[in-house]
Write an enzyme that holds these catalytic residues in place. Sequence first.
Site, PDB file in Angstrom:
ATOM      1  N   CYS A 146     -15.104  16.264  36.029  1.00 42.77           N
ATOM      2  CA  CYS A 146     -16.261  16.587  36.742  1.00 42.77           C
ATOM      3  C   CYS A 146     -17.293  17.774  36.245  1.00 42.77           C
ATOM      4  CB  CYS A 146     -15.694  17.140  38.179  1.00 42.77           C
ATOM      5  SG  CYS A 146     -17.076  16.965  39.247  1.00 42.77           S
TER       6      CYS A 146
ATOM      7  N   ARG B 279     -24.806  16.027  47.836  1.00 49.06           N
ATOM      8  CA  ARG B 279     -23.271  16.032  47.196  1.00 49.06           C
ATOM      9  C   ARG B 279     -22.764  14.533  47.303  1.00 49.06           C
ATOM     10  NH1 ARG B 279     -22.042  20.685  45.453  1.00 49.06           N
ATOM     11  NH2 ARG B 279     -20.002  20.050  44.931  1.00 49.06           N
TER      12      ARG B 279
ATOM     13  N   HIS C  11     -11.151  13.390  40.655  1.00 45.04           N
ATOM     14  CA  HIS C  11     -10.171  14.371  40.861  1.00 45.04           C
ATOM     15  C   HIS C  11      -8.831  13.676  41.396  1.00 45.04           C
ATOM     16  CE1 HIS C  11     -12.894  18.038  40.351  1.00 45.04           C
ATOM     17  NE2 HIS C  11     -13.753  17.178  41.134  1.00 45.04           N
TER      18      HIS C  11
HETATM   19  N1  GLN Z   1     -20.585  21.981  40.037  1.00 44.30           N
HETATM   20  C1  GLN Z   1     -20.705  20.600  39.681  1.00 44.30           C
HETATM   21  C2  GLN Z   1     -21.339  19.676  40.583  1.00 44.30           C
HETATM   22  O1  GLN Z   1     -21.378  19.929  41.898  1.00 44.30           O
HETATM   23  C3  GLN Z   1     -19.186  19.995  39.556  1.00 44.30           C
HETATM   24  C4  GLN Z   1     -18.313  20.048  40.747  1.00 44.30           C
HETATM   25  C5  GLN Z   1     -16.947  19.750  40.405  1.00 44.30           C
HETATM   26  O2  GLN Z   1     -16.502  19.933  39.205  1.00 44.30           O
HETATM   27  N2  GLN Z   1     -16.233  19.430  41.442  1.00 44.30           N
HETATM   28  O3  GLN Z   1     -21.830  18.656  40.213  1.00 44.30           O
END
Ligand code: GLN
Length: 236
Positions: free
Chosen positions: A94, A128, A196
């Site tokens: 990520c 998101r 993840h």
């Molecule tokens: N900050 C990054 C995003 O929102 C990575 C998020 C994460 O590592 N879960 O894309």
Amino acid sequence: MSAAELTIGVLLPDVLGTYSDAGNAVILAKRAQWRGIPAQIHRITATTTPPAGCDIYLIGGGEDTAQLFAADWLGRQRTLRAAMAGRAVTLAVCAGLQILGSTMRDRSGHDHPGLGLLDLSTVAGPRRAVGEVVSSCLLPGVGTLTGFENHQGVTTLGPDQSPLGVVQSGTGNGTRGRHGHGEGAWSGRIIGTYLHGPVLARNPLLADHILQLATGRDLEPIDLPDLPALRRTYLA
Ligand code: GLN
């Protein structure tokens, strides 16, 4: 693998590692040890000078601010970067995936440099991406990958950059390329993913692929009696 012991460096677990991504190190160490290969995990925190001799480096995910701190810190570690570009095997998750690319554009439109180890760039998308992901991994023998994603970043791969997999469900990179709807990125000994889980706990064949790259050996399979049940849980 240079020495008799496999060394696994977890980069900045004090900064990146939102969803227990550091657990990927435990999976690698255990699966090596079950095959009689000694393995040691090194937690490489921001106040230390990172060792450049690890066989495997892991980078986890994290919040935007933590991510920019990590990118800046990693960008100053030239010897480490050279090791990651050379003989080490790297798995980045990520925020880690985004850091390995060339640029990361924040929500204000500012571009921040990444390490340039993968040919990709990331911008903050309109919403998101949160939820389960299923992809078909392009690494030979790994098959289906499952994991959990939570990111705003939308990642575009360069024309010759392979994704890690092709999305069956979920968002992944949020862009299409020559393989279709891509998830993550893969270039030789560097693997990046949005998944993840920790991803290696949910996908032990990906863990074994990384161990084979790092040890230079064909590893005998380990029975995975729980894997079909685990898959049914996530694919249902
Ligand atoms: N900050 C990054 C995003 O929102 C990575 C998020 C994460 O590592 N879960 O894309």
